[in-house]
Design a protein around this motif. Structure first.
Motif, PDB file in Angstrom:
ATOM      1  N   GLN A  54      78.587  -2.137 -46.930  1.00  0.00           N
ATOM      2  CA  GLN A  54      78.556  -1.417 -45.658  1.00  0.00           C
ATOM      3  C   GLN A  54      79.611  -1.998 -44.744  1.00  0.00           C
ATOM      4  O   GLN A  54      79.909  -3.199 -44.780  1.00  0.00           O
ATOM      5  CB  GLN A  54      77.168  -1.519 -45.006  1.00  0.00           C
ATOM      6  CG  GLN A  54      77.011  -0.648 -43.753  1.00  0.00           C
ATOM      7  CD  GLN A  54      75.566  -0.548 -43.261  1.00  0.00           C
ATOM      8  OE1 GLN A  54      74.669  -1.178 -43.819  1.00  0.00           O
ATOM      9  NE2 GLN A  54      75.340   0.238 -42.225  1.00  0.00           N
TER      10      GLN A  54
ATOM     11  N   VAL B 133      75.137  -1.996 -38.355  1.00  0.00           N
ATOM     12  CA  VAL B 133      74.610  -2.589 -39.591  1.00  0.00           C
ATOM     13  C   VAL B 133      73.190  -3.094 -39.368  1.00  0.00           C
ATOM     14  O   VAL B 133      72.336  -2.979 -40.246  1.00  0.00           O
ATOM     15  CB  VAL B 133      75.534  -3.720 -40.078  1.00  0.00           C
ATOM     16  CG1 VAL B 133      74.936  -4.414 -41.306  1.00  0.00           C
ATOM     17  CG2 VAL B 133      76.917  -3.177 -40.413  1.00  0.00           C
TER      18      VAL B 133
ATOM     19  N   VAL C 260      72.316   0.429 -44.777  1.00  0.00           N
ATOM     20  CA  VAL C 260      72.296   1.425 -45.850  1.00  0.00           C
ATOM     21  C   VAL C 260      71.371   1.019 -46.992  1.00  0.00           C
ATOM     22  O   VAL C 260      71.042   1.840 -47.848  1.00  0.00           O
ATOM     23  CB  VAL C 260      73.709   1.664 -46.412  1.00  0.00           C
ATOM     24  CG1 VAL C 260      74.624   2.203 -45.327  1.00  0.00           C
ATOM     25  CG2 VAL C 260      74.284   0.392 -47.034  1.00  0.00           C
TER      26      VAL C 260
ATOM     27  N   ALA D 143      71.764  -4.897 -47.283  1.00  0.00           N
ATOM     28  CA  ALA D 143      72.495  -4.917 -46.017  1.00  0.00           C
ATOM     29  C   ALA D 143      71.585  -5.314 -44.866  1.00  0.00           C
ATOM     30  O   ALA D 143      71.994  -6.056 -43.965  1.00  0.00           O
ATOM     31  CB  ALA D 143      73.117  -3.540 -45.755  1.00  0.00           C
TER      32      ALA D 143
END
Length: 331
Positions: free
Chosen positions: A216, A223, A228, A232
């Motif tokens: 990502q 983030v 995702v 992550a």
């Protein structure tokens, strides 16, 4: 400064794939932090940009120019490493001016003196210019090491865990300094670390790497709030995100295997009954270590909570993140 672009870069060492088809754009003037555990591909990415290693396939562009076949010196990049890499027998002034004395640069003496003074002022070590490097503290030595890169006025600064060998207070102080310097100079900076606090406090963009793949890329907030994948999600946040079976609370969407809850996204007062196992008072907040249906989790609460270990509370999720069986985020 310049924009840096990696296009489909792959690099292997023997049978180990260090970078796997990585494409990444480092915007001009940005502070990009690469996050991931040992072996994720962070330092290899740095070496691809610097020219210390050559991609097996793919391309690296700096300032719109293809870097294929160009040495590190020809790329006009500056690197700062974890170790200070100073000349101990030289003074701070001599260490700072050393890169400018390269025959390739042919820098006039008056420009060397002016540049060293300006960089020393930015780094707040002007009063140390005539000290030997061996007479400096750890934090001052790392400032000089950073200064050796700053005098170069390169297209991009590359930093490989430059603060990791310092104690906690120095790390905190230099995080602030480094971000201030980057913002003042408008520098393009690619920074490698496994420290999520450095990423959250300094980066304009974070790249999450795992086993050579770019998982990502986005702002720290993006983030953190919209990961995702489970992987992550676990790279940012202290305490770490709680990952629990999806059915531990009602309302999981179809296909959900697990639920991710940031500690601040657990609401107290209603919902499922949880046991308070331990209470950590940290001054500005208190962490509650809970057990819910035989699963451990951590949440944060008021700094002056009267709760004690052995008591029970009711909790429910707020802003939950759901992931499928492969660990990928469900919309």
């Amino acid at each position: 400064m310049a924009e840096v672009v990696l296009e489909n870069v792959t690099k292997s060492f023997g049978g180990t794939v260090a970078l796997d088809n990585v494409s990444l754009t480092i915007p001009d003037g940005s502070f990009v932090v690469l996050l991931g555990p040992t072996g994720a591909g962070k330092t290899t990415t740095l070496r691809m940009v610097s020219g210390l290693d050559v991609p097996d396939s793919g391309e690296v562009h700096i300032g719109g120019r293809l870097m294929k076949g160009l040495s590190p010196a020809e790329r006009n990049v500056a690197m700062v490493f974890q170790q200070y890499s100073l000349y101990p027998h030289l003074t701070v002034r001599q260490n700072l001016e050393f890169p400018l004395k390269s025959p390739l640069l042919n820098t006039p003496r008056d420009l060397i003196d002016r540049t060293v003074r300006e960089v020393a002022e930015v780094l707040q070590i002007g009063h140390k210019l005539d000290n030997k490097a061996t007479a400096l503290s750890g934090g001052e030595m790392q400032r000089v090491s950073i200064g050796r890169a700053l005098v170069r006025n390169p297209q991009i600064f590359l930093m490989d865990e430059p603060l990791s060998s310092l104690d906690a207070k120095l790390r905190a102080d230099l995080r602030i300094e480094l971000k201030r310097i980057q913002a003042k100079l408008g520098a393009t900076l690619l920074y490698v670390t496994h420290d999520q606090i450095e990423a959250m406090t300094m980066a304009t963009h974070v790249g999450v790497l795992n086993e050579g793949k770019l998982v990502q890329f986005g702002s720290p907030r993006e983030v953190y709030e919209q990961p995702v994948s489970v992987y992550a999600a676990t790279r940012l946040g202290q305490p770490r995100i709680n990952v629990l079976p999806a059915d531990i609370f009602a309302g999981a969407p179809s296909g959900a295997k697990s639920i991710g809850l940031r500690p601040e996204h657990i609401v107290q007062g209603e919902g499922e009954e949880a046991l308070v196992k331990r209470v950590e008072h940290l001054g500005d907040q208190t962490r509650l270590h809970l057990n819910l249906k035989r699963h451990d989790l951590v949440t944060v609460t008021d700094a002056h909570t009267p709760l004690k270990g052995g008591e029970t509370i009711r909790i429910q999720p707020s802003r939950p993140l759901y992931f499928d069986a492969a660990g990928m985020r469900l919309a």
